[in-house]
Design an enzyme around this catalytic site. Structure first.
Site, short mmCIF file in Angstrom:
data_model
loop_
_atom_site.label_atom_id
_atom_site.label_comp_id
_atom_site.label_asym_id
_atom_site.label_seq_id
_atom_site.Cartn_x
_atom_site.Cartn_y
_atom_site.Cartn_z
NE ARG A 77 -12.18 -26.31 40.62
CZ ARG A 77 -12.53 -26.26 39.34
NH1 ARG A 77 -13.53 -27.01 38.89
NH2 ARG A 77 -11.91 -25.48 38.49
CB SER A 80 -4.57 -26.88 37.13
OG SER A 80 -4.92 -28.20 36.76
CB CYS A 82 -4.22 -20.32 38.26
SG CYS A 82 -4.33 -18.76 37.36
CB CYS A 93 -8.13 -17.22 34.36
SG CYS A 93 -7.18 -16.99 35.87
CD GLU A 119 0.58 -20.93 37.00
OE1 GLU A 119 0.71 -21.06 38.22
OE2 GLU A 119 -0.24 -20.15 36.50
NE ARG A 121 -6.87 -24.33 29.55
CZ ARG A 121 -6.75 -23.18 28.95
NH1 ARG A 121 -5.75 -22.97 28.12
NH2 ARG A 121 -7.62 -22.24 29.15
CB THR A 141 -7.04 -19.38 26.37
OG1 THR A 141 -6.16 -20.00 27.29
CG2 THR A 141 -8.28 -20.25 26.19
CG ASP A 153 -5.84 -29.05 29.16
OD1 ASP A 153 -4.89 -29.33 29.92
OD2 ASP A 153 -6.99 -28.87 29.56
NE ARG A 155 -5.62 -28.48 32.74
CZ ARG A 155 -6.74 -27.81 33.03
NH1 ARG A 155 -6.92 -27.34 34.23
NH2 ARG A 155 -7.66 -27.64 32.12
ZN LIG Z 1 -6.17 -18.93 36.09
#
Ligand SMILES: [Zn+2]
Length: 224
Positions: A77, A80, A82, A93, A119, A121, A141, A153, A155
């Protein structure tokens, strides 16, 4: 008789090589009492120069051997960072419960958790909190990220491909509900053999957030 060379559908040359810099054994203990150990790896040569980590969980070496022998690929996995969710248990979240679930599921079969320093996204901590403030006025979001001058996003998973390459994992079973992670990793030369969904961690506080993930970016989420 000529040998037939079967090319792998993708090659790991889509990203520059990185190498493992240190690997240290770290005992992990979560608030609910679950405990395990991780081989926490740092790297040299990551494309963005940030301090991303790869956690080898359970019998990850055995999982790599199984994969090399033609068996199932290791579970992996990309998570990211957070700060609010992972560290303080924010219910805005589902990051905290997701990382907790991922560590246990990966440890069971042997595999990897990539902990990525991107952090919010990829927009950063302050911008994420600015976006939270806008969400409180009714934006979802993604709309809020755009309102603070960022993409939905931002990322990028190049460093995941680099870290996996450094430990010799060229294919994975991806523990994620996010179809974008799977397609980016494939483009980067990591063969995603299967996408394994995570649990749904629904609370009153994150219901709108999860609905936006499902509706805007196609996350595989079944919300009651
Ligand atoms: Zn989060």
């Amino acid at each position: 008789m000529t040998a037939t060379i079967v090319a792998h559908p993708t090659t790991a040359s889509a990203v520059p090589d990185a190498t493992v810099r240190t690997s240290v054994r770290v005992p992990l203990s979560f608030a609910d009492g679950y405990a395990t150990e991780a081989d926490v790896m740092t790297f040299m040569g990551l494309v963005d120069g940030k301090e991303h980590l790869l956690l080898g969980l359970g019998d990850w070496r055995g999982a790599l051997e199984t994969a090399r022998a033609g068996g199932e690929a290791p579970l992996m996995r990309p998570h990211s960072e957070c700060l609010t969710g992972d560290v303080f248990g924010s219910e805005r979240c589902d990051c905290g419960p997701q990382v907790r679930e991922a560590v246990e599921r990966i440890a069971e079969t042997g595999g990897f958790l990539a902990y990525l320093r991107q952090e919010g996204r990829g927009i950063g901590l302050y911008a994420k909190l600015d976006a939270y403030a806008l969400q409180d006025t009714g934006l979802d979001t993604y709309e809020a990220n755009r309102a603070v001058g960022h993409a939905d996003d931002e990322r990028d998973y190049s460093m995941v491909a680099q870290m996996l390459g450094a430990v010799g994992a060229d294919r994975v079973r991806l523990l994620s509900n996010n179809p974008d992670k799977a397609s980016q990793l494939e483009d980067l030369g990591v063969h995603v053999e299967a996408q394994v969904p995570t649990g749904v961690h629904l609370t009153a506080a994150n219901a709108r957030y999860l609905a936006a993930k499902r509706d805007v970016t196609g996350h595989l989420l079944e919300l009651a």
